[in-house]
Design a protein around this motif. Structure first.
Motif, PDB file in Angstrom:
ATOM      1  N   GLN A 326      -3.062 -34.851 -31.804  1.00 30.73           N
ATOM      2  CA  GLN A 326      -3.766 -34.660 -30.647  1.00 30.73           C
ATOM      3  C   GLN A 326      -3.603 -33.630 -29.947  1.00 30.73           C
ATOM      4  O   GLN A 326      -2.544 -33.077 -29.449  1.00 30.73           O
ATOM      5  CB  GLN A 326      -3.032 -35.917 -29.486  1.00 30.73           C
ATOM      6  N   ALA A 327      -4.795 -32.547 -29.898  1.00 32.62           N
ATOM      7  CA  ALA A 327      -4.944 -31.355 -29.216  1.00 32.62           C
ATOM      8  C   ALA A 327      -4.989 -31.488 -27.688  1.00 32.62           C
ATOM      9  O   ALA A 327      -4.698 -30.597 -27.010  1.00 32.62           O
ATOM     10  CB  ALA A 327      -5.857 -30.400 -29.873  1.00 32.62           C
ATOM     11  N   VAL A 328      -5.562 -32.711 -27.467  1.00 34.33           N
ATOM     12  CA  VAL A 328      -5.708 -33.039 -25.799  1.00 34.33           C
ATOM     13  C   VAL A 328      -5.121 -34.397 -25.734  1.00 34.33           C
ATOM     14  O   VAL A 328      -5.839 -35.388 -26.327  1.00 34.33           O
ATOM     15  CB  VAL A 328      -7.303 -32.979 -25.570  1.00 34.33           C
ATOM     16  N   ARG A 329      -4.327 -34.495 -24.968  1.00 36.41           N
ATOM     17  CA  ARG A 329      -3.248 -35.596 -25.146  1.00 36.41           C
ATOM     18  C   ARG A 329      -3.487 -36.667 -23.795  1.00 36.41           C
ATOM     19  O   ARG A 329      -2.519 -37.094 -23.168  1.00 36.41           O
ATOM     20  CB  ARG A 329      -1.842 -35.336 -25.454  1.00 36.41           C
ATOM     21  N   GLY A 330      -4.700 -36.869 -23.308  1.00 33.34           N
ATOM     22  CA  GLY A 330      -4.807 -37.994 -22.406  1.00 33.34           C
ATOM     23  C   GLY A 330      -4.856 -37.421 -20.913  1.00 33.34           C
ATOM     24  O   GLY A 330      -4.059 -37.676 -20.071  1.00 33.34           O
ATOM     25  N   ILE A 331      -5.842 -36.528 -20.712  1.00 31.69           N
ATOM     26  CA  ILE A 331      -5.873 -35.804 -19.328  1.00 31.69           C
ATOM     27  C   ILE A 331      -6.899 -36.376 -18.435  1.00 31.69           C
ATOM     28  O   ILE A 331      -7.729 -37.318 -19.174  1.00 31.69           O
ATOM     29  CB  ILE A 331      -6.145 -34.211 -19.522  1.00 31.69           C
ATOM     30  N   GLY A 529      -1.841 -29.432 -24.490  1.00 35.69           N
ATOM     31  CA  GLY A 529      -2.970 -30.743 -24.399  1.00 35.69           C
ATOM     32  C   GLY A 529      -2.746 -31.171 -23.158  1.00 35.69           C
ATOM     33  O   GLY A 529      -3.315 -32.272 -22.993  1.00 35.69           O
ATOM     34  N   LEU A 530      -2.068 -31.189 -22.070  1.00 33.45           N
ATOM     35  CA  LEU A 530      -1.700 -31.869 -20.922  1.00 33.45           C
ATOM     36  C   LEU A 530      -2.022 -30.863 -19.802  1.00 33.45           C
ATOM     37  O   LEU A 530      -1.781 -29.654 -19.799  1.00 33.45           O
ATOM     38  CB  LEU A 530      -0.483 -32.376 -20.675  1.00 33.45           C
ATOM     39  N   ALA A 603       5.158 -37.407 -15.432  1.00 36.04           N
ATOM     40  CA  ALA A 603       3.549 -37.355 -15.297  1.00 36.04           C
ATOM     41  C   ALA A 603       3.131 -36.560 -14.077  1.00 36.04           C
ATOM     42  O   ALA A 603       3.818 -36.072 -13.358  1.00 36.04           O
ATOM     43  CB  ALA A 603       3.272 -38.978 -14.957  1.00 36.04           C
ATOM     44  N   LEU A 604       1.728 -36.374 -14.254  1.00 36.23           N
ATOM     45  CA  LEU A 604       0.842 -35.857 -13.331  1.00 36.23           C
ATOM     46  C   LEU A 604       0.802 -36.520 -11.818  1.00 36.23           C
ATOM     47  O   LEU A 604       0.437 -37.515 -11.966  1.00 36.23           O
ATOM     48  CB  LEU A 604      -0.164 -35.136 -13.804  1.00 36.23           C
ATOM     49  N   ALA A 605       1.552 -35.992 -10.954  1.00 31.61           N
ATOM     50  CA  ALA A 605       1.697 -36.745  -9.645  1.00 31.61           C
ATOM     51  C   ALA A 605       1.374 -35.799  -8.349  1.00 31.61           C
ATOM     52  O   ALA A 605       1.652 -34.591  -8.482  1.00 31.61           O
ATOM     53  CB  ALA A 605       3.038 -37.514  -9.495  1.00 31.61           C
TER      54      ALA A 605
END
Length: 639
Positions: A326-331, A529-530, A603-605
């Motif tokens: 996964q080069a982009v991992r769930g953005i 990737g994030l 996580a992004l918060a």
């Protein structure tokens, strides 16, 4: 650009090529052969058919230049008369070979993946088969005679022609301008005619012309073996067969048909060279200039997406390649109407793939998935077609523009396909858009090809192409790469002006923080990737919280940086696509990393008003504390 201008330029290049030594030789040879083929049977047909039992098998003489055959017929007259039939059959076989080769060659680029692979495999097997054996096999299948020989020789040419066209179209089909044409909804036939064939025309024409010489030899060989032209008709190959047994008695009579084959084959090669040069991309410089048109202001559209929300909304966006990488991992990201968002990070962080995923341009075999992926209220997962609502400005404008077409023609195609404009209306709008992006003398520049533009002008032309419609989002992928500082500023100022005038949102992808700070209002920082941080551009230089963002800023010198100051370097290397340590992807390179960073991914918060960060120990946070609202993510959540 009108069709008349295009034809005039082609005639100019052809005339210039014909004045070269190769052109003069080819033209002279063609005229001689054409005159012989047209008038030879009329003038010498009776003499070639006259039987004279008193002059059987005579040698060269004043009455019979090349002597006579076993029936007393004049051999020179028969060689001249045979020219018409020989050329006609050769050109028919060439047409079959070129037509079949083009069809099989472009098919993999326009058909589905399975059908394309099947055609490629079939062509590969046929090319691997010995050509002479394949020709004899086809001649046996189609039978003895002129018709069977035409099909046999023509079909024998199809595999090598198809392999050449496949290789050429494969290199062209991956170009940005072809991808842009696909996403604009250009039909398969128009895609082939306007974007693929013009860019492979030169080598294809040269190969076809040279192959015509080979076909002439092959056809003459079949007739020589008795598989081609049958009596009472005759071509050069059959004449060579008839006189072969007299080669030691009257060598001129035996060699004359062979010499005709060789010289005509050389003529085909010269014709191919002339056509290839005439079809070159060095168009003559247009004379005269025209006053630049005053740019027309765009109609400002500040409305949000059709559903009342952001223009772009992506949640859990992933780009996966074979092997689960996964080069982009769930953005997740939202871009509001008229908002300018910068996407920054090192090379390989996933910036460009994120933009390509939004535009449905991720190259095969990449797969895009998302829980939510909407553009202007439209669900891209159900139907990825975007039309002119999205404009792409690629990193390399030379790859974004079709080198075989004039710039104005490429811009006009957008208006013809999507806006329903006539050719004249589309051409006028193309000139208007070129003027709108401050290209001087837009009427003259519209008639030029991309190689006649400077780097900055090509980038402006790509922006103008996106503005042929009414875009709601402009994605600019490294638009200032390889441009000098002055031209960079011009392009960035133009992007800001276009966004102000059109009301379009802007997603600017760059590794240059100074570029992003000049244009954007909000910055998204990507790593591995994030998205690891989101913050207003006003807080980028002094308020960044993620250690990676801080390192990027410290690695860029400014006008106030004291001489001798050591810039920040980030040790180690970025993670490979699909590489997941189970913790924070930046932890192996982070000087603030602790044990928790290696075992759990943050996580992004939220981290204050309008800010988010994915870090257990952000700069400016409580010592040892978590960012506001964070929760540890498991390895499965980030993979």
């Amino acid at each position: 650009m009108s069709q008349r201008n295009h034809d005039t330029a082609l005639r100019h290049r052809l005339g210039r090529t014909l004045r070269t030594p190769i052109g003069v030789t080819a033209l002279t040879a063609c005229l001689v052969v054409a005159l012989v083929a047209v008038f030879g049977p009329t003038l010498l047909g009776a003499q070639a058919a006259r039987v004279d039992t008193a002059a059987i098998n005579e040698g060269s003489s004043a009455a019979h230049l090349l002597g006579t055959d076993q029936l007393g017929r004049d051999i020179a007259a028969r060689v001249v008369v045979a020219t018409r039939l020989t050329l006609r059959l050769t050109l028919l076989a060439t047409a079959i070979g070129v037509g079949g080769g083009l069809l099989l060659g472009v098919a993999p680029a326009v058909l589905g993946r399975r059908a394309g692979r099947l055609i490629t495999a079939v062509v590969g097997v046929l090319v691997a088969f010995p050509g002479l054996l394949f020709l004899l096999f086809l001649a046996t299948i189609f039978g003895v005679g002129s018709t069977g020989a035409v099909f046999a020789v023509g079909l024998a040419m199809v595999p090598p022609m198809a392999r050449l066209v496949q290789n050429l179209t494969a290199s062209v089909a991956g170009a940005d301008y072809v991808s842009a044409a696909r996403i604009l909804g250009v039909g398969r036939f128009r895609l082939v005619v306007r974007h693929l064939l013009p860019n492979i025309a030169e080598p294809s024409v040269l190969f076809a012309a040279q192959a015509a010489g080979g076909i002439l030899v092959a056809f003459s060989g079949l007739s020589f073996l008795g598989l081609g032209v049958q009596p009472p008709d005759y071509d050069w190959g059959r004449l060579l067969n008839e006189q072969l047994n007299r080669v030691y008695v009257n060598p001129v009579a035996a060699l004359a048909p062979g010499a005709a084959v060789v010289l005509t084959g050389l003529m085909f090669g010269l014709v191919g060279e002339v056509l290839a040069q005439a079809g070159g991309r060095r168009a003559p410089q247009a004379r005269g200039t025209s006053a630049p048109r005053r740019p027309e202001k765009f109609v400002r559209d500040t409305t949000a997406g059709a559903d009342g929300g952001p223009v772009v909304r992506a949640h859990d966006l992933r780009v996966t390649f074979p092997g689960g990488r996964q080069a982009v991992r769930g953005i997740s990201l939202d871009i509001g109407a008229g908002e300018a968002v910068g996407l920054v990070g090192e090379s390989g962080s996933g910036k460009s793939l994120t933009a390509l995923a939004l535009a449905d341009l991720v190259p095969h075999p990449g797969q895009v998935s998302a829980r939510t992926l909407r553009f202007d209220g439209h669900d891209l997962r159900a139907d990825p077609r975007l039309g002119t609502a999205l404009a792409m400005v690629f990193q390399d404008p030379m790859a974004s523009l079709n080198p075989a077409l004039r710039v104005g023609r490429q811009l006009a195609e957008v208006a013809e396909v999507h806006l329903g404009h006539t050719r004249a209306q589309a051409a006028a709008r193309a000139v208007d858009r070129l003027g709108a992006v401050r290209i001087p003398s837009p009427e003259r520049r519209a008639r030029q090809r991309p190689h006649e533009y400077s780097g900055g002008m090509r980038q402006r032309a790509v922006i103008a192409m996106g503005l042929m419609g009414n875009p709601k989002l402009i994605i600019a992928d490294e638009p200032t790469t390889a441009l000098d500082v002055a031209v960079q500023k011009q392009v960035l100022d133009l992007l800001a002006e276009v966004r102000e005038d059109s009301g379009a949102a802007l997603l600017l992808i760059s590794h240059d923080l100074a570029v992003v700070a000049q244009v954007c209002e909000r910055v998204l920082v990507m790593y591995g990737g994030l998205i690891v941080e989101s913050l207003p551009v006003t807080e980028l230089l002094r308020g960044a919280a993620h250690p990676y963002t801080r390192a990027l800023i410290g690695a860029v010198p400014t006008m106030t940086t004291a001489p001798g100051t050591e810039l920040v370097t980030i040790p180690g290397r970025p993670p490979e696509p699909g590489e997941d340590s189970g913790g924070c992807s930046f932890a192996p390179r982070c000087e603030r990393a602790r044990e928790r960073c290696h075992t759990a991914a943050p996580a992004l918060a939220g981290f204050g008003a309008g800010r988010e960060v994915a870090c257990w120990y952000p700069v400016g946070g409580a010592a040892g504390g978590d960012p506001v609202g964070t929760a540890p993510r498991t390895t499965e959540a980030t993979s």
